[in-house]
Scaffold this motif. Structure first.
Motif, mmCIF file in Angstrom:
data_model
loop_
_atom_site.group_PDB
_atom_site.id
_atom_site.type_symbol
_atom_site.label_atom_id
_atom_site.label_comp_id
_atom_site.label_asym_id
_atom_site.label_seq_id
_atom_site.Cartn_x
_atom_site.Cartn_y
_atom_site.Cartn_z
ATOM 1 N N ALA A 1 -2.145 5.789 1.422
ATOM 2 C CA ALA A 1 -1.827 6.758 0.361
ATOM 3 C C ALA A 1 -1.859 8.186 0.900
ATOM 4 O O ALA A 1 -1.023 9.021 0.520
ATOM 5 C CB ALA A 1 -2.795 6.605 -0.804
ATOM 6 N N ALA A 2 -2.793 8.468 1.802
ATOM 7 C CA ALA A 2 -2.947 9.821 2.344
ATOM 8 C C ALA A 2 -1.702 10.308 3.066
ATOM 9 O O ALA A 2 -1.439 11.512 3.108
ATOM 10 C CB ALA A 2 -4.153 9.871 3.284
ATOM 11 N N ARG A 3 -0.926 9.386 3.605
ATOM 12 C CA ARG A 3 0.316 9.788 4.273
ATOM 13 C C ARG A 3 1.283 10.434 3.285
ATOM 14 O O ARG A 3 2.042 11.329 3.654
ATOM 15 C CB ARG A 3 0.976 8.588 4.950
ATOM 16 N N HIS A 4 1.255 10.001 2.036
ATOM 17 C CA HIS A 4 2.144 10.581 1.011
ATOM 18 C C HIS A 4 1.678 11.974 0.595
ATOM 19 O O HIS A 4 2.482 12.779 0.137
ATOM 20 C CB HIS A 4 2.227 9.652 -0.200
ATOM 21 N N PHE A 5 0.388 12.239 0.726
ATOM 22 C CA PHE A 5 -0.168 13.540 0.357
ATOM 23 C C PHE A 5 -0.327 14.453 1.574
ATOM 24 O O PHE A 5 -0.577 15.645 1.420
ATOM 25 C CB PHE A 5 -1.536 13.350 -0.319
ATOM 26 N N ASP A 6 -0.223 13.881 2.781
ATOM 27 C CA ASP A 6 -0.410 14.596 4.039
ATOM 28 C C ASP A 6 -1.776 15.292 4.077
ATOM 29 O O ASP A 6 -1.886 16.483 4.357
ATOM 30 C CB ASP A 6 0.721 15.600 4.271
ATOM 31 N N VAL A 7 -2.806 14.496 3.766
ATOM 32 C CA VAL A 7 -4.180 15.004 3.740
ATOM 33 C C VAL A 7 -5.106 14.025 4.462
ATOM 34 O O VAL A 7 -4.765 12.850 4.633
ATOM 35 C CB VAL A 7 -4.681 15.208 2.289
ATOM 36 N N PRO A 8 -6.287 14.475 4.882
ATOM 37 C CA PRO A 8 -7.249 13.561 5.502
ATOM 38 C C PRO A 8 -7.954 12.685 4.473
ATOM 39 O O PRO A 8 -7.992 13.006 3.281
ATOM 40 C CB PRO A 8 -8.249 14.500 6.191
ATOM 41 N N VAL A 9 -8.520 11.590 4.952
ATOM 42 C CA VAL A 9 -9.319 10.680 4.137
ATOM 43 C C VAL A 9 -10.764 10.762 4.600
ATOM 44 O O VAL A 9 -11.038 10.733 5.802
ATOM 45 C CB VAL A 9 -8.830 9.216 4.280
ATOM 46 N N PHE B 1 0.832 -1.203 0.000
ATOM 47 C CA PHE B 1 0.000 0.000 0.000
ATOM 48 C C PHE B 1 0.869 1.256 0.000
ATOM 49 O O PHE B 1 0.552 2.241 -0.659
ATOM 50 C CB PHE B 1 -0.917 0.024 1.222
ATOM 51 N N ASP B 2 1.971 1.206 0.743
ATOM 52 C CA ASP B 2 2.881 2.337 0.800
ATOM 53 C C ASP B 2 3.504 2.600 -0.571
ATOM 54 O O ASP B 2 3.615 3.757 -0.997
ATOM 55 C CB ASP B 2 3.962 2.086 1.859
ATOM 56 N N GLU B 3 3.894 1.548 -1.272
ATOM 57 C CA GLU B 3 4.418 1.703 -2.644
ATOM 58 C C GLU B 3 3.359 2.297 -3.555
ATOM 59 O O GLU B 3 3.654 3.143 -4.401
ATOM 60 C CB GLU B 3 4.848 0.345 -3.220
ATOM 61 N N MET B 4 2.119 1.842 -3.398
ATOM 62 C CA MET B 4 1.026 2.359 -4.210
ATOM 63 C C MET B 4 0.823 3.852 -3.936
ATOM 64 O O MET B 4 0.684 4.653 -4.869
ATOM 65 C CB MET B 4 -0.258 1.567 -3.923
ATOM 66 N N GLY B 5 0.825 4.232 -2.656
ATOM 67 C CA GLY B 5 0.671 5.637 -2.294
ATOM 68 C C GLY B 5 1.774 6.507 -2.873
ATOM 69 O O GLY B 5 1.518 7.602 -3.378
ATOM 70 N N ALA B 6 3.009 6.014 -2.819
ATOM 71 C CA ALA B 6 4.138 6.759 -3.382
ATOM 72 C C ALA B 6 3.974 6.924 -4.890
ATOM 73 O O ALA B 6 4.269 7.996 -5.439
ATOM 74 C CB ALA B 6 5.446 6.043 -3.057
ATOM 75 N N GLU B 7 3.489 5.891 -5.544
ATOM 76 C CA GLU B 7 3.295 5.966 -7.002
ATOM 77 C C GLU B 7 2.190 6.953 -7.364
ATOM 78 O O GLU B 7 2.334 7.745 -8.298
ATOM 79 C CB GLU B 7 2.999 4.582 -7.579
ATOM 80 N N TRP B 8 1.084 6.929 -6.622
ATOM 81 C CA TRP B 8 0.029 7.915 -6.900
ATOM 82 C C TRP B 8 0.510 9.329 -6.607
ATOM 83 O O TRP B 8 0.180 10.257 -7.347
ATOM 84 C CB TRP B 8 -1.236 7.603 -6.101
ATOM 85 N N LYS B 9 1.310 9.508 -5.559
ATOM 86 C CA LYS B 9 1.858 10.829 -5.259
ATOM 87 C C LYS B 9 2.716 11.310 -6.435
ATOM 88 O O LYS B 9 2.648 12.479 -6.825
ATOM 89 C CB LYS B 9 2.683 10.780 -3.963
ATOM 90 N N ARG B 10 3.482 10.406 -7.035
ATOM 91 C CA ARG B 10 4.299 10.763 -8.199
ATOM 92 C C ARG B 10 3.412 11.152 -9.382
ATOM 93 O O ARG B 10 3.643 12.158 -10.051
ATOM 94 C CB ARG B 10 5.210 9.587 -8.575
ATOM 95 N N ARG B 11 2.366 10.367 -9.629
ATOM 96 C CA ARG B 11 1.504 10.601 -10.789
ATOM 97 C C ARG B 11 0.618 11.844 -10.639
ATOM 98 O O ARG B 11 0.208 12.423 -11.643
ATOM 99 C CB ARG B 11 0.630 9.374 -11.056
#
Length: 193
Positions: A68-76, A35-45
């Motif tokens: 994923a929200a941890r990579h964007f530093d936003v709430p879900v 999930f962390d890898e997925m979040g990092a990839e969405w943050k890149r995209r």
């Protein structure tokens, strides 16, 4: 082949009826490193987007969206599939049909958690026919907020959802797009991205 496609090839199971079973790592037991890898990839995209909120739908999108929200530093915010006594005040409501569960649900988001200043990234585990996404998009639109993009873990490219959402003009980033599955052989064909 990317990291998610590799994991699907290793641990995914193809079942009759175009069902891809990924419950050992994605939507029952959850692999948080994945999930962390997925979040990092969405943050890149979506790096150029002013995302300040992530929206998903209960239940299996919640874990992915939170990591994923941890990579964007936003709430879900997650759309609930039933109204409970602790949801108070005005709500946005949309009807969605589930491919997996073969039923219709009303999904609910409290109006206090979505407003016109929000720039929303939708995150979910699967995209098949696009009904859940259409429901979430309608809720965001009704709130006057902006859909900045959509991140999907696994898209069934042989179903209409992805094409329909892209034709509406949204940036849809699916980490794995399955173009074909064969339950008799277990073979999975991914779309080149």
């Amino acid at each position: 082949m990317n990291f998610l496609e590799e994991r699907i090839m290793k641990d995914g199971i193809v079942k009759e009826g175009n069902v891809l079973k990924v419950d050992s790592f994605l939507n029952h037991q959850m692999d948080i490193r994945l999930f962390d890898e997925m979040g990092a990839e969405w943050k890149r995209r979506f790096a150029d987007k002013p995302i300040n909120k992530i929206l998903t739908i209960e239940a299996s999108g919640i874990g992915i969206a939170c990591v994923a929200a941890r990579h964007f530093d936003v709430p879900v915010v997650f759309a609930k599939k039933s109204k409970s006594i602790n949801i108070e005040g005005d709500m946005y409501v949309a009807e969605v049909e589930s491919f997996t569960h073969k039923c219709k649900n009303q999904v609910i988001v409290s109006k206090k958690f979505l407003n016109p200043e929000d720039h929303v990234l939708i995150i979910d585990d699967f995209l098949a026919n696009g009904c859940a996404l259409q429901g979430l998009i309608s809720i965001i639109t009704e709130a006057g907020a902006t859909v900045e993009g959509i991140g999907i873990a696994v898209e069934k490219g042989f179903q209409v959802g992805g094409r329909m959402i892209r034709n509406l003009g949204f940036q849809l980033e699916s980490l794995a797009i399955v173009d074909a599955m064969d339950a008799s052989t277990g073979e999975i064909t991914f779309r080149e991205q």
